[in-house]
Write a protein that holds these residues in place. Structure first.
Motif, PDB file in Angstrom:
ATOM      1  N   SER A  90       0.805  -1.231   0.000  1.00 16.47           N
ATOM      2  CA  SER A  90       0.000   0.000   0.000  1.00 16.47           C
ATOM      3  C   SER A  90       0.840   1.285   0.000  1.00 16.47           C
ATOM      4  N   ASN A  91       0.638   2.117  -1.012  1.00 14.23           N
ATOM      5  CA  ASN A  91       1.288   3.434  -1.027  1.00 14.23           C
ATOM      6  C   ASN A  91       0.740   4.301   0.102  1.00 14.23           C
ATOM      7  N   HIS A  92      -0.522   4.096   0.377  1.00 21.42           N
ATOM      8  CA  HIS A  92      -1.174   4.878   1.436  1.00 21.42           C
ATOM      9  C   HIS A  92      -0.570   4.574   2.802  1.00 21.42           C
ATOM     10  N   GLY A 169      -7.055   6.514   3.059  1.00 19.43           N
ATOM     11  CA  GLY A 169      -7.266   7.852   3.615  1.00 19.43           C
ATOM     12  C   GLY A 169      -8.542   8.501   3.111  1.00 19.43           C
ATOM     13  N   SER A 170      -9.472   7.658   2.617  1.00 21.38           N
ATOM     14  CA  SER A 170     -10.672   8.216   1.982  1.00 21.38           C
ATOM     15  C   SER A 170     -11.831   8.389   2.956  1.00 21.38           C
ATOM     16  N   SER A 171     -11.654   9.301   3.897  1.00 21.72           N
ATOM     17  CA  SER A 171     -12.755   9.778   4.732  1.00 21.72           C
ATOM     18  C   SER A 171     -13.066  11.197   4.258  1.00 21.72           C
ATOM     19  N   ALA A 203      -7.267   7.171 -11.463  1.00 26.90           N
ATOM     20  CA  ALA A 203      -7.497   5.829 -10.906  1.00 26.90           C
ATOM     21  C   ALA A 203      -8.420   5.916  -9.695  1.00 26.90           C
ATOM     22  N   SER A 204      -9.263   4.904  -9.546  1.00 27.22           N
ATOM     23  CA  SER A 204     -10.144   4.847  -8.383  1.00 27.22           C
ATOM     24  C   SER A 204      -9.863   3.591  -7.560  1.00 27.22           C
ATOM     25  N   GLY A 205      -9.300   3.796  -6.363  1.00 34.10           N
ATOM     26  CA  GLY A 205      -9.026   2.687  -5.458  1.00 34.10           C
ATOM     27  C   GLY A 205     -10.025   2.668  -4.315  1.00 34.10           C
ATOM     28  N   MET A 207     -11.701   5.736  -3.777  1.00 35.17           N
ATOM     29  CA  MET A 207     -12.590   6.782  -4.317  1.00 35.17           C
ATOM     30  C   MET A 207     -12.441   8.178  -3.703  1.00 35.17           C
ATOM     31  N   GLY A 208     -11.577   8.326  -2.720  1.00 37.95           N
ATOM     32  CA  GLY A 208     -11.429   9.660  -2.134  1.00 37.95           C
ATOM     33  C   GLY A 208     -10.883  10.666  -3.126  1.00 37.95           C
ATOM     34  N   THR A 209      -9.979  10.214  -3.973  1.00 41.39           N
ATOM     35  CA  THR A 209      -9.355  11.114  -4.937  1.00 41.39           C
ATOM     36  C   THR A 209     -10.378  11.586  -5.967  1.00 41.39           C
ATOM     37  N   CYS A 210     -11.048  10.651  -6.630  1.00 39.49           N
ATOM     38  CA  CYS A 210     -11.959  11.057  -7.719  1.00 39.49           C
ATOM     39  C   CYS A 210     -13.177  11.830  -7.189  1.00 39.49           C
ATOM     40  N   TYR A 308      -2.407   0.996 -10.268  1.00 37.68           N
ATOM     41  CA  TYR A 308      -3.323   2.143 -10.343  1.00 37.68           C
ATOM     42  C   TYR A 308      -3.178   2.915 -11.661  1.00 37.68           C
ATOM     43  N   THR A 309      -2.015   3.562 -11.788  1.00 35.44           N
ATOM     44  CA  THR A 309      -1.887   4.565 -12.847  1.00 35.44           C
ATOM     45  C   THR A 309      -1.793   3.955 -14.244  1.00 35.44           C
ATOM     46  N   GLY A 310      -1.215   2.746 -14.354  1.00 35.52           N
ATOM     47  CA  GLY A 310      -1.167   2.074 -15.655  1.00 35.52           C
ATOM     48  C   GLY A 310      -2.584   1.771 -16.135  1.00 35.52           C
ATOM     49  N   ASN A 334      -1.864  12.121 -12.632  1.00 35.87           N
ATOM     50  CA  ASN A 334      -0.874  11.143 -12.162  1.00 35.87           C
ATOM     51  C   ASN A 334      -0.839  11.105 -10.635  1.00 35.87           C
ATOM     52  N   THR A 335      -1.283   9.992 -10.085  1.00 40.30           N
ATOM     53  CA  THR A 335      -1.420   9.853  -8.629  1.00 40.30           C
ATOM     54  C   THR A 335      -0.255   9.082  -7.993  1.00 40.30           C
ATOM     55  N   TYR A 336       0.705   8.633  -8.819  1.00 41.56           N
ATOM     56  CA  TYR A 336       1.759   7.754  -8.309  1.00 41.56           C
ATOM     57  C   TYR A 336       3.025   8.518  -7.938  1.00 41.56           C
TER      58      TYR A 336
HETATM   59  C1  LIG Z   1      -4.191   5.070  -3.512  1.00 43.30           C
HETATM   60  C2  LIG Z   1      -3.820   5.330  -4.936  1.00 43.30           C
HETATM   61  C3  LIG Z   1      -4.792   5.673  -5.890  1.00 43.30           C
HETATM   62  C4  LIG Z   1      -6.255   5.654  -5.605  1.00 43.30           C
HETATM   63  O1  LIG Z   1      -6.729   6.737  -4.863  1.00 43.30           O
HETATM   64  P1  LIG Z   1      -8.099   6.570  -4.096  1.00 43.30           P
HETATM   65  O2  LIG Z   1      -8.311   7.876  -3.464  1.00 43.30           O
HETATM   66  O3  LIG Z   1      -7.888   5.457  -3.102  1.00 43.30           O
HETATM   67  O4  LIG Z   1      -9.144   6.204  -5.070  1.00 43.30           O
HETATM   68  C5  LIG Z   1      -4.387   5.966  -7.180  1.00 43.30           C
HETATM   69  N1  LIG Z   1      -3.084   5.890  -7.519  1.00 43.30           N
HETATM   70  C6  LIG Z   1      -2.122   5.548  -6.647  1.00 43.30           C
HETATM   71  C7  LIG Z   1      -0.725   5.463  -7.110  1.00 43.30           C
HETATM   72  C8  LIG Z   1      -2.453   5.250  -5.320  1.00 43.30           C
HETATM   73  O5  LIG Z   1      -1.486   4.896  -4.448  1.00 43.30           O
END
Ligand SMILES: *Cc1c(COP(=O)(O)O)cnc(C)c1O
Length: 367
Positions: A90-92, A169-171, A203-205, A207-210, A308-310, A334-336
């Motif tokens: 987990s990156n988180h 961290g998606s609260s 990317a949606s893991g 969903m907090g980001t999107c 995620y990003t790929g 780019n979230t990575y």
């Molecule tokens: C966690 C993560 C996401 C997804 O973000 P969410 O807010 O969990 O949807 C996307 N890209 C990377 C690289 C992540 O580590």
């Protein structure tokens, strides 16, 4: 670390600033740029990138924006520790631990098994540098049980509970980072750094980001900018219901603190959840995802990963190849993390990790 100015959400709604203390981790705004070389290979009107991979040092990526609020809260409330969850790589969990310890908060991470990859191994070693208290568990249920035990132990030992941070961290609190990111993008559009995109691919893991981004765009009046969330996890981490729930809970939290913050309805037409890139599941590479990673590396020298990003970029490429983006300006978010972790982990030995993690280093490599 730079001291950040007042976040754009708090500039608009000053009442919010006192309610949501932050720790400054990120260097904002993150840059935007044109992906000229990759754009030339795809039927799109234009292709840009938002560089949240460069959000902070020593570790960037999307989790940093959320952690500014989550750790700000934990610190202001006097919690001695935080506790969070994730898959082994987990990156988180790594970002949370690195930045928590920097701010004097100990970190427990409850980690469940995942498909092996170089990123998994790098992040596990990162925990040795961060000083995380690691708790390997066999799955969700065991993780919940372990969580209860840690809470009891922490309370017995320190008289305070750790601050519990949900997966990713998606609260609503963590999502404030992405509400701000939406407003930050609006300011960059306003300043002419990029044209107004028709669609943002992300990317949606959890969903907090999107969803945070979606609220930020609504807040900025950018109702015509579509958010295309490319799903990389199964329910309950990503689902249409969860998206609605997070949207409502975050909006309500903001409106409760400052009634001037409008109760936005969920913008059905503005949000698309794309299923097609998930493949065999979270962390399992796909052919399209790996091709997208290679394409952006070759064209632009930008390094993505397969979890995620790929897959997010593969969703964009898929739509482009289906010729739905010919007249669209497209932004890839780019979230990575792109900071090199080598200095942190080069002298770390996997044998110092809990035994359950050793197989990631001794087994034949996944991908
Ligand atoms: C966690 C993560 C996401 C997804 O973000 P969410 O807010 O969990 O949807 C996307 N890209 C990377 C690289 C992540 O580590």
């Amino acid at each position: 670390m730079t001291s950040s100015p007042i976040p754009p959400l708090m500039q608009r709604y000053p009442v919010l600033q006192e309610a949501f203390p932050v720790v400054h981790l990120a260097t904002l705004p993150t840059p935007v740029g044109c992906l000229t070389q990759l754009e030339a290979t795809l039927p799109v009107e234009g292709l840009w990138i938002k560089r949240d991979d460069r959000s902070a040092e020593p570790y960037g990526g999307n989790k940093v924006r959320k952690l500014e609020y989550l750790l700000g809260w934990a610190q202001a409330q006097g919690h001695p520790a935080v506790l969070t969850f994730g898959a082994a790589g987990s990156n988180h969990a790594l970002a949370t631990s690195l930045y928590a310890q920097w701010h004097g908060l100990r970190c427990h991470a409850i980690l469940s098994p995942q498909e092996n990859s170089p990123t998994v191994r790098k992040n596990l070693l990162g925990h040795l540098a961060a000083g995380t208290t690691l708790h390997p568990v066999s799955g969700r249920r065991a993780g919940q049980q372990r969580c209860c035990e840690i809470l009891c132990e922490e309370y017995a030992d320190h008289g305070r509970l750790p601050f519990v941070i949900p997966p990713g961290g998606s609260s609503p609190l963590g999502m404030l980072g992405y509400v701000n990111a939406g407003l930050e993008l609006a300011a960059q559009i306003e300043a002419g750094e990029l044209p107004r995109p028709d669609a943002i691919y992300v990317a949606s893991g959890t969903m907090g980001t999107c969803i945070g981004l979606l609220i930020g765009l609504q807040c900025a009046g950018l109702d015509m900018v579509q958010v295309v969330a490319v799903r990389v996890t199964v329910a309950p981490f990503t689902s249409p219901e969860k998206g609605r729930l997070l949207h409502q809970a975050t909006g309500r939290m903001l409106h409760d603190v400052d009634p001037a913050f409008p109760c936005f309805p969920f913008p059905e037409a503005q949000f698309i959840l794309k299923d097609a890139q998930l493949g065999a599941g979270y962390g399992f590479p796909t052919v399209a995802g790996e091709a997208a990673v290679q394409a952006i590396q070759a064209a632009e020298g930008i390094s993505l990963e397969g979890t995620y990003t790929g897959k997010a970029l593969a969703g964009l490429v898929e739509d482009a190849e289906n010729r739905v983006l010919c007249q669209k300006k497209v932004l890839f978010w780019n979230t990575y993390n792109s900071q090199d972790l080598t200095p942190l982990i080069q002298d770390k030995n996997y044998r110092d990790l809990p035994d359950d993690f050793h197989a990631y280093f001794t087994e034949t490599e996944g991908v």
